[in-house]
Structure formats: C-alpha cells, structure tokens
Write a protein that holds these residues in place. Structure first.
Motif, short mmCIF file in Angstrom:
data_model
loop_
_atom_site.label_atom_id
_atom_site.label_comp_id
_atom_site.label_asym_id
_atom_site.label_seq_id
_atom_site.Cartn_x
_atom_site.Cartn_y
_atom_site.Cartn_z
N TRP A 108 0.64 -1.56 0.41
CA TRP A 108 -0.62 -0.01 0.47
C TRP A 108 0.75 0.71 -0.42
O TRP A 108 0.06 2.32 -0.16
CB TRP A 108 -0.87 0.05 1.17
CG TRP A 108 -1.76 -0.86 0.28
CD1 TRP A 108 -2.57 -1.80 -0.10
CD2 TRP A 108 -3.30 -0.43 0.91
NE1 TRP A 108 -3.40 -1.55 -0.55
CE2 TRP A 108 -4.87 -0.96 0.56
CE3 TRP A 108 -4.44 1.23 1.42
CZ2 TRP A 108 -5.95 -0.86 0.61
CZ3 TRP A 108 -5.79 0.85 1.76
CH2 TRP A 108 -6.30 0.39 1.02
N THR A 109 2.08 1.26 0.22
CA THR A 109 2.85 2.58 -0.72
C THR A 109 2.17 3.20 -1.91
O THR A 109 3.05 4.29 -1.88
CB THR A 109 3.94 2.16 -0.69
OG1 THR A 109 4.80 1.17 -1.72
CG2 THR A 109 5.29 1.91 1.21
N ARG A 110 1.98 2.93 -2.70
CA ARG A 110 1.28 2.92 -3.77
C ARG A 110 0.24 4.35 -3.72
O ARG A 110 0.01 5.64 -4.26
CB ARG A 110 0.60 2.36 -4.30
CG ARG A 110 0.73 0.62 -4.91
CD ARG A 110 -0.02 -0.01 -5.96
NE ARG A 110 0.42 -1.45 -5.44
CZ ARG A 110 0.43 -2.41 -5.86
NH1 ARG A 110 -0.49 -2.07 -7.08
NH2 ARG A 110 0.54 -3.29 -5.84
N ALA A 111 -0.23 3.88 -2.02
CA ALA A 111 -1.62 5.09 -1.33
C ALA A 111 -0.60 6.32 -1.42
O ALA A 111 -1.35 7.29 -0.80
CB ALA A 111 -2.08 4.30 -0.44
N ILE B 79 -2.17 4.54 7.15
CA ILE B 79 -2.65 4.00 5.88
C ILE B 79 -1.85 1.87 6.04
O ILE B 79 -3.13 1.20 5.03
CB ILE B 79 -1.67 3.78 4.44
CG1 ILE B 79 -2.59 4.10 3.20
CG2 ILE B 79 -0.45 4.09 4.53
CD1 ILE B 79 -3.73 3.52 2.87
N PHE B 80 -0.98 1.61 6.79
CA PHE B 80 -0.37 0.82 7.17
C PHE B 80 -1.69 0.18 7.75
O PHE B 80 -1.69 -1.22 7.49
CB PHE B 80 0.76 0.32 7.35
CG PHE B 80 1.47 1.18 6.74
CD1 PHE B 80 2.14 0.64 5.06
CD2 PHE B 80 1.91 2.73 5.96
CE1 PHE B 80 3.27 0.68 3.89
CE2 PHE B 80 3.49 2.98 4.99
CZ PHE B 80 3.37 2.01 4.15
N PHE C 132 -7.68 -5.06 6.31
CA PHE C 132 -8.17 -5.12 5.57
C PHE C 132 -7.32 -6.92 5.16
O PHE C 132 -8.20 -7.59 5.03
CB PHE C 132 -8.80 -4.58 4.54
CG PHE C 132 -6.93 -4.86 2.82
CD1 PHE C 132 -7.39 -5.79 2.47
CD2 PHE C 132 -5.91 -3.68 2.98
CE1 PHE C 132 -7.14 -6.23 0.79
CE2 PHE C 132 -5.49 -4.19 1.62
CZ PHE C 132 -5.93 -5.04 0.62
N LYS C 133 -6.22 -7.07 5.35
CA LYS C 133 -5.40 -8.34 5.14
C LYS C 133 -6.01 -9.75 6.44
O LYS C 133 -6.34 -10.15 6.61
CB LYS C 133 -4.08 -8.31 5.39
CG LYS C 133 -3.33 -7.69 4.35
CD LYS C 133 -1.58 -8.13 4.51
CE LYS C 133 -1.11 -7.94 5.59
NZ LYS C 133 0.26 -7.44 5.61
N ALA C 134 -6.06 -8.91 7.76
CA ALA C 134 -6.72 -9.54 9.36
C ALA C 134 -8.54 -10.00 8.94
O ALA C 134 -8.81 -11.25 9.05
CB ALA C 134 -6.35 -8.39 10.06
N PRO D 277 -10.77 -2.97 1.64
CA PRO D 277 -10.18 -2.14 2.44
C PRO D 277 -11.32 -1.11 3.18
O PRO D 277 -12.49 -0.76 2.06
CB PRO D 277 -8.98 -2.04 1.90
CG PRO D 277 -9.41 -1.79 0.62
CD PRO D 277 -9.94 -3.39 0.17
N ASN D 278 -11.04 -0.69 3.42
CA ASN D 278 -11.73 0.74 3.69
C ASN D 278 -11.38 1.83 3.12
O ASN D 278 -10.64 2.18 1.75
CB ASN D 278 -11.57 1.50 6.03
CG ASN D 278 -11.90 0.76 6.25
OD1 ASN D 278 -12.82 -0.06 6.17
ND2 ASN D 278 -11.14 0.77 7.34
N VAL D 279 -13.07 2.61 2.15
CA VAL D 279 -12.69 3.37 1.36
C VAL D 279 -11.98 4.73 2.12
O VAL D 279 -12.06 4.65 2.83
CB VAL D 279 -14.25 3.94 1.11
CG1 VAL D 279 -14.64 2.25 -0.18
CG2 VAL D 279 -15.11 4.41 2.11
N SER D 280 -11.65 5.37 1.29
CA SER D 280 -10.39 6.83 2.10
C SER D 280 -11.93 7.03 1.87
O SER D 280 -12.93 7.80 2.16
CB SER D 280 -9.81 7.41 0.87
OG SER D 280 -10.95 8.20 -0.21
#
Length: 166
Positions: free
Chosen positions: A85-88, A125-126, A132-134, A139-142
């Motif tokens: 998620w570093t993309r975000a 963000i992490f 969401f992985k767990a 994932p939650n929307v922004s």
C-alpha cells in the motif's frame, strides 16, 4: 511517506528520448519500489517497480539507483511507489516535453499545470492495510480524495483555497 519532504512528490520534467537516473533512498520503515507509469523502459524492464516481479524492493535503510528511459513518450504521466500500500503514499507527475525541433502531437499548451488526484485516510495507511488483510474483507474506502495532495476545504488539513471534489 514523502519524497524529498514533499507530498505529492516532485514533478519531473524530461524530454522524449532522455534517460534519467533516480536515487531511491528508503528512510521509511517499509519496503519500497518505484513505478514509472506509462514509461516503456525499452531494454531495461527489470527496474520497473512491481515488487518481487521485476525487482526486489528497496528495504528500510537501503538505496537503489534507478535508470528511467523515456523512449517516445510525450505529455504527462506519473510515477508512484509500487509495494503493497505504499502506492497510496508516494507519487508525482512526469511532464515529458517533445525533442528540440519537434512539437507535441496536439496544440502546444500555454502552461504545464499537473493535477494529481489521490486518496487520503484519517488513519495510517498501513493500519488500513493490516485491517483488511486480517479481515479478508475489502479495505476501508478513503476518507477523502485529494487534488495535488490536498483533501479540500471540507477537511481542516488543507491549505486555504484548495479546490474540492464534489
């Protein structure tokens, strides 16, 4: 995460046919790779960003010298982090001008003003990524969309006069 203390990161200005070298120095606690979105990277695809696919990530405290080849691209593209998620978090524009003596394949713009759209969460963000992985759910929307890193007048962290997306 930022690049050179900037969010979004710096806009790169290059010319078609140019090759640049970018030193990626990872001072974050997360792995990172950089992807040059829309750049073909002829004869040099092994440092194009997809983690563990075209390259190993730059680990925390590590560095990587990345060669970026602009072959025949023109116009505006973007670069972004490409690990989990570093993309975000880390991204910026690339303005590619035509070679000297040639022109854009469209009317020459009066001015280059990159507009970078992104997302913003009220949470780290992490943490969103780990939740969401767990859970196995989406994932939650922004909490907001951003223009050039600013979420707009409706949130107290934007600069005065920042445009909003309705």
């Amino acid at each position: 995460m930022t690049v050179n203390g900037q969010f979004p990161g710096p806009t790169l200005y290059v010319t078609t046919g140019e090759t640049i070298v970018v030193d990626v120095i990872n001072r974050s606690p997360h792995n990172i790779t950089m992807h040059w979105h829309g750049v073909k990277q002829p004869n040099f695809p092994w440092s194009d960003g997809p983690e563990y696919i075209t390259q190993c990530p730059v680990q925390p405290g590590g560095q990587f010298r990345q060669k970026v080849i602009f072959s025949d691209e023109e116009g505006t593209l973007w670069w972004h982090a490409h690990s989990d998620w570093t993309r975000a978090t880390v991204y910026g524009a690339i303005v590619i001008k035509p070679k000297k003596g040639t022109s854009y394949p469209y009317p020459t713009p009066h001015e280059d003003v990159p507009i970078i759209l992104g997302e913003w969460w009220k949470k780290d963000i992490f943490e969103v990524f780990d939740e969401f992985k767990a859970s196995g759910a989406d994932p939650n929307v922004s909490d907001a969309y951003t223009i050039n890193g600013q979420p707009g007048d409706l949130l107290p962290c934007s600069k005065s006069g920042t445009p909003t997306i309705a």
